[in-house]
Design a protein around this motif. Structure first.
Motif, PDB file in Angstrom:
ATOM      1  N   GLU A 239       6.052  -1.730  -9.669  1.00 24.16           N
ATOM      2  CA  GLU A 239       6.446  -3.131  -8.902  1.00 24.16           C
ATOM      3  C   GLU A 239       7.173  -2.814  -7.956  1.00 24.16           C
ATOM      4  O   GLU A 239       7.132  -3.485  -7.055  1.00 24.16           O
ATOM      5  CB  GLU A 239       7.121  -3.890 -10.060  1.00 24.16           C
ATOM      6  N   GLU A 240       7.949  -1.950  -8.043  1.00 24.35           N
ATOM      7  CA  GLU A 240       9.010  -1.766  -7.036  1.00 24.35           C
ATOM      8  C   GLU A 240       8.345  -1.007  -5.702  1.00 24.35           C
ATOM      9  O   GLU A 240       8.784  -1.379  -4.664  1.00 24.35           O
ATOM     10  CB  GLU A 240      10.088  -0.610  -7.450  1.00 24.35           C
ATOM     11  N   TYR A 241       7.264  -0.081  -5.860  1.00 26.19           N
ATOM     12  CA  TYR A 241       6.337   0.511  -5.041  1.00 26.19           C
ATOM     13  C   TYR A 241       5.934  -0.739  -3.994  1.00 26.19           C
ATOM     14  O   TYR A 241       5.664  -0.665  -3.039  1.00 26.19           O
ATOM     15  CB  TYR A 241       5.643   1.643  -5.396  1.00 26.19           C
ATOM     16  N   LEU A 242       5.325  -1.761  -4.911  1.00 29.07           N
ATOM     17  CA  LEU A 242       4.729  -2.695  -4.275  1.00 29.07           C
ATOM     18  C   LEU A 242       5.662  -3.793  -3.525  1.00 29.07           C
ATOM     19  O   LEU A 242       5.033  -4.117  -2.568  1.00 29.07           O
ATOM     20  CB  LEU A 242       3.985  -3.633  -5.296  1.00 29.07           C
TER      21      LEU A 242
ATOM     22  N   THR B 254       5.088  -4.088   0.591  1.00 34.35           N
ATOM     23  CA  THR B 254       5.186  -5.583   0.974  1.00 34.35           C
ATOM     24  C   THR B 254       5.818  -5.601   2.345  1.00 34.35           C
ATOM     25  O   THR B 254       5.669  -6.171   3.441  1.00 34.35           O
ATOM     26  CB  THR B 254       5.668  -6.379   0.016  1.00 34.35           C
ATOM     27  N   LEU B 255       7.147  -4.897   2.200  1.00 36.15           N
ATOM     28  CA  LEU B 255       8.024  -4.971   3.317  1.00 36.15           C
ATOM     29  C   LEU B 255       7.566  -4.301   4.440  1.00 36.15           C
ATOM     30  O   LEU B 255       7.860  -4.368   5.593  1.00 36.15           O
ATOM     31  CB  LEU B 255       9.492  -4.294   2.836  1.00 36.15           C
ATOM     32  N   THR B 256       6.945  -3.088   4.352  1.00 29.80           N
ATOM     33  CA  THR B 256       6.554  -2.192   5.332  1.00 29.80           C
ATOM     34  C   THR B 256       5.122  -1.711   5.095  1.00 29.80           C
ATOM     35  O   THR B 256       4.737  -0.605   4.627  1.00 29.80           O
ATOM     36  CB  THR B 256       7.278  -0.789   5.133  1.00 29.80           C
TER      37      THR B 256
ATOM     38  N   ASN C  74      -3.294 -14.344   0.748  1.00 26.41           N
ATOM     39  CA  ASN C  74      -3.294 -13.975   2.093  1.00 26.41           C
ATOM     40  C   ASN C  74      -2.637 -12.577   2.450  1.00 26.41           C
ATOM     41  O   ASN C  74      -2.436 -12.056   3.410  1.00 26.41           O
ATOM     42  CB  ASN C  74      -2.707 -14.870   3.254  1.00 26.41           C
ATOM     43  N   SER C  75      -2.435 -11.833   1.401  1.00 25.89           N
ATOM     44  CA  SER C  75      -1.903 -10.618   1.206  1.00 25.89           C
ATOM     45  C   SER C  75      -2.841  -9.365   1.614  1.00 25.89           C
ATOM     46  O   SER C  75      -3.648  -9.180   0.734  1.00 25.89           O
ATOM     47  CB  SER C  75      -1.023 -10.079   0.248  1.00 25.89           C
ATOM     48  N   GLU C  76      -2.885  -8.706   2.831  1.00 28.13           N
ATOM     49  CA  GLU C  76      -3.951  -7.976   3.044  1.00 28.13           C
ATOM     50  C   GLU C  76      -3.654  -6.386   2.181  1.00 28.13           C
ATOM     51  O   GLU C  76      -4.498  -5.951   1.642  1.00 28.13           O
ATOM     52  CB  GLU C  76      -4.014  -7.568   4.633  1.00 28.13           C
TER      53      GLU C  76
END
Length: 655
Positions: A191-194, A198-200, A237-239
């Motif tokens: 979850e944290e890696y995701l 998402t941020l980078t 819409n998250s690539e």
């Protein structure tokens, strides 16, 4: 005069003060220097393991506040190490009274933990966290301190509070991910890696590499897949999430799942370069021809008149060709259909480099399956002479022309062509491939020393497939010449492999008879009596007798079974093939070929005998018997596919 006396008196007082300060400084410096010397001695005692001596010195030094900074870490750790918890607690409480430094307060909690008073430690740390309130800096400091002392659960709590205090739900993602990894909380780690990716999004390759290292068990990948499905549903819409979902399907070798997601990716984000085209090539490389076919067909339909269409059209023919070649026995009508497809491709794109790839594939089909070797040689020679063709295409053409000369029983022509490619394509995959073919030629001729020289170089090749092939052949040579310097059995085996390379399957099978422990021989009754042989069958004036071979088969018998099993499979004799593979599994269960044989057995039941239940049973048992095999991931995927875990794909074209 009186005034001068006052100046004189004041001057004398000033000089006295200076002298006193100087003397005090000397005394302080002398004392400090002595302390420094004592600290060094105490530290040396620690290094030598002389704990009691070190403690005695540290106790004296700790009486001076100015020494605390220099001795604290060693002194405190030593008190904990020897179990002097009461003394450690008194020491830390004295320091806290003088200076309520956070690190000292944390030291006190460590004493409670190490002394076994877990309840007191728990209450203390949680109270301390609460007292820090919204000071995210101090909470982060506390987390780092606790992590360094392997108090991971409290470190996580402190960092979570620091995140809450910061007001950002994505703060400290990598730090928390690392703590979750250490504590074995895989789902939270992921979850944290995701959150981080998402941020980078530009760091997605870094996250893929990390997950590939950290998530090695099937259930971990399945857990990641579930998390990603959930996030994709919530973030249409998250690539990034869709890209990762495609990636995790590829890690599980679920190429149908990867196709479904890449298709959605292409439709949603409409990138210039098709993601599905990339999946098609991966599926083709992994011999999943049905899903390669699906991917290429989708790209042709969705990306007309773009840079994706032409490689997709060629790839579609190549995937169908690969499928035809593995449909035993190979259907010649299907081969003619493929040749026509390549011909159409060449006419449609006559000047494109990929048209030359079509020529290469077409020529090999003519040579291997329609026995039109001379036609293939002429086509490839024209290709090599064409100045418009790139050097890599010419090199491929030379390798394939060498293969055809081998078919024509002209090994010297073959080795000449392979050597030319070795020279022009040094340190490239094509150069290594040519060297491997030269090594095999030496092996076929029984020149094992020369073959081994080539193979020793190839074991360091950049291509994993070539390096593995080189390693496998090298091991076979070493195993079968270790106790037989002449390599008689291996020479016979290599000669049969040469027949197979020349597509002489029937002759290869006949020659395999020489490798049987006993062979059936027909002779007259008189000869049998003279040789003192017991007949196994009498036919008129003749008898059949079983004679032992004069070749030692001990080290190579499993290879013989393996070779014959593959030959039988190519002839469509699947029951005989399965019986031979079963011999490898039962008689050579610890041998290197055992997992290959059992996996191929499952594949035959699944793809050729259409016995899905038996295939499932074999794949399930395979995972128990060979969990570390290179086929484990594929066996797991096939078992899950047969069990119905994946959506059943639509029908694919048949040939």
């Amino acid at each position: 005069m009186h005034r001068n006396n006052n100046y004189y008196i004041k001057f004398k007082i000033f000089i006295k003060i200076i002298q006193i300060i100087f003397i005090c400084g000397l005394l302080i410096n002398t004392s400090f220097a002595q302390d420094i010397q004592e600290i060094q001695i105490a530290n040396e005692y620690v290094l030598k393991g002389q704990k009691e001596k070190a403690l005695s010195l540290y106790e004296q030094l700790a009486k001076k506040n100015e020494n605390i900074q220099l001795i604290h870490a060693n002194y405190f750790n030593l008190l904990i190490d020897v179990g002097n918890f009461s003394q450690a607690e008194s020491y830390i409480e004295r320091l806290i009274k003088r200076d309520e430094k956070l690190s000292y307060r944390l030291d006190l909690g460590v004493i409670y933990v190490r002394s076994g008073d877990v309840t007191k430690a728990d209450k203390y740390f949680k109270t301390l966290m609460k007292s820090l309130g919204d000071d995210s800096y101090k909470l982060k400091t506390m987390s780092d301190y606790l992590a360094a002392r392997n108090l991971v659960e409290y470190s996580i709590l402190a960092l979570q509070q620091a995140r809450n205090a910061s007001g950002s739900s994505t703060m400290y993602t990598l730090e928390l991910a690392n703590l979750y990894r250490i504590s074995g909380k895989r789902d939270q780690m992921v979850e944290e890696y995701l959150n981080y990716v998402t941020l980078t999004p530009s760091n997605i390759s870094y996250i893929k590499n990390l997950m590939q290292i950290l998530l090695t068990k099937p259930e971990e990948l399945e857990s990641l897949e579930r998390l990603l499905y959930d996030r994709v549903q919530r973030n249409q819409n998250s690539e990034v999430y869709l890209d990762l979902l495609i990636w995790v399907n590829l890690q599980q070798k679920n190429f149908y799942g990867a196709f479904i997601q890449s298709r959605a990716y292409d439709k949603r984000f409409k990138k210039e370069q098709s993601k599905t085209l990339e999946i098609a090539q991966i599926a083709l490389n992994n011999k999943d021809f049905d899903n390669a076919d699906r991917c290429y067909s989708f790209v042709i339909k969705e990306y007309p008149n773009t840079i994706n269409e032409l490689p997709a059209r060629l790839g579609l023919i190549q995937s169908r060709e690969a499928k035809v070649k593995r449909s035993y026995p190979v259907n010649q009508d299907s081969v003619k259909y493929l040749i026509a497809e390549y011909e159409n491709f060449k006419k449609t794109y006559p000047d494109h480099p990929n048209a030359f790839e079509a020529v290469l594939s077409q020529s090999l089909l003519y040579a291997y399956y329609l026995d039109r070797k001379d036609s293939a040689v002429n086509v490839l020679n024209r290709l090599i002479a064409n100045n418009k063709i790139a050097p890599t295409i010419k090199a491929k053409a030379k390798i394939e022309l060498g293969d055809i000369y081998l078919l024509k029983e002209e090994p010297w022509e073959a080795t000449l062509l392979y050597s030319q490619v070795e020279k022009t394509q040094r340190e490239t995959p094509l150069g290594y491939e040519a060297k491997l073919k030269n090594a095999k030629l030496s092996y076929f001729k029984g020149d094992f020393l020369l073959a081994q020289e080539h193979l020793d170089i190839l074991k360091q090749a950049t291509s994993r497939e070539i390096a593995n092939d080189a390693m496998e052949l090298s091991m076979r040579i070493k195993e079968n010449t270790a106790f037989d310097s002449t390599g008689a059995a291996l020479k016979e085996y290599a000669a049969i492999e040469l027949l197979l390379a020349q597509n002489k399957i029937d002759q290869a099978l006949q020659r395999l008879d020489h490798f049987q422990v006993t062979k059936r021989v027909k002779m007259s009754k008189a000869d049998a009596i003279m040789a003192q042989l017991t007949p196994s069958e009498i036919v008129g004036d003749s008898v059949w007798v079983d004679q032992k071979t004069d070749i030692n088969l001990t080290s190579i018998q499993d290879d013989i079974y393996w070779l014959e099993a593959n030959l039988r499979m190519k002839r469509g004799e699947f029951d005989q093939s399965v019986a031979l593979l079963e011999k490898i599994v039962t008689e050579y269960g610890d041998d290197i070929l055992s997992d290959d044989a059992y996996f191929l057995e499952g594949e035959i039941f699944e793809q050729h005998l259409n016995n899905k239940d038996k295939a499932m049973e074999i794949y399930r048992e395979f995972l128990n018997k060979y969990p570390g095999s290179v086929y484990a991931a594929e066996a797991r995927k096939r078992y899950r596919m047969l069990r119905g875990d994946f959506t059943e794909p639509e029908a694919t074209p048949k040939f």
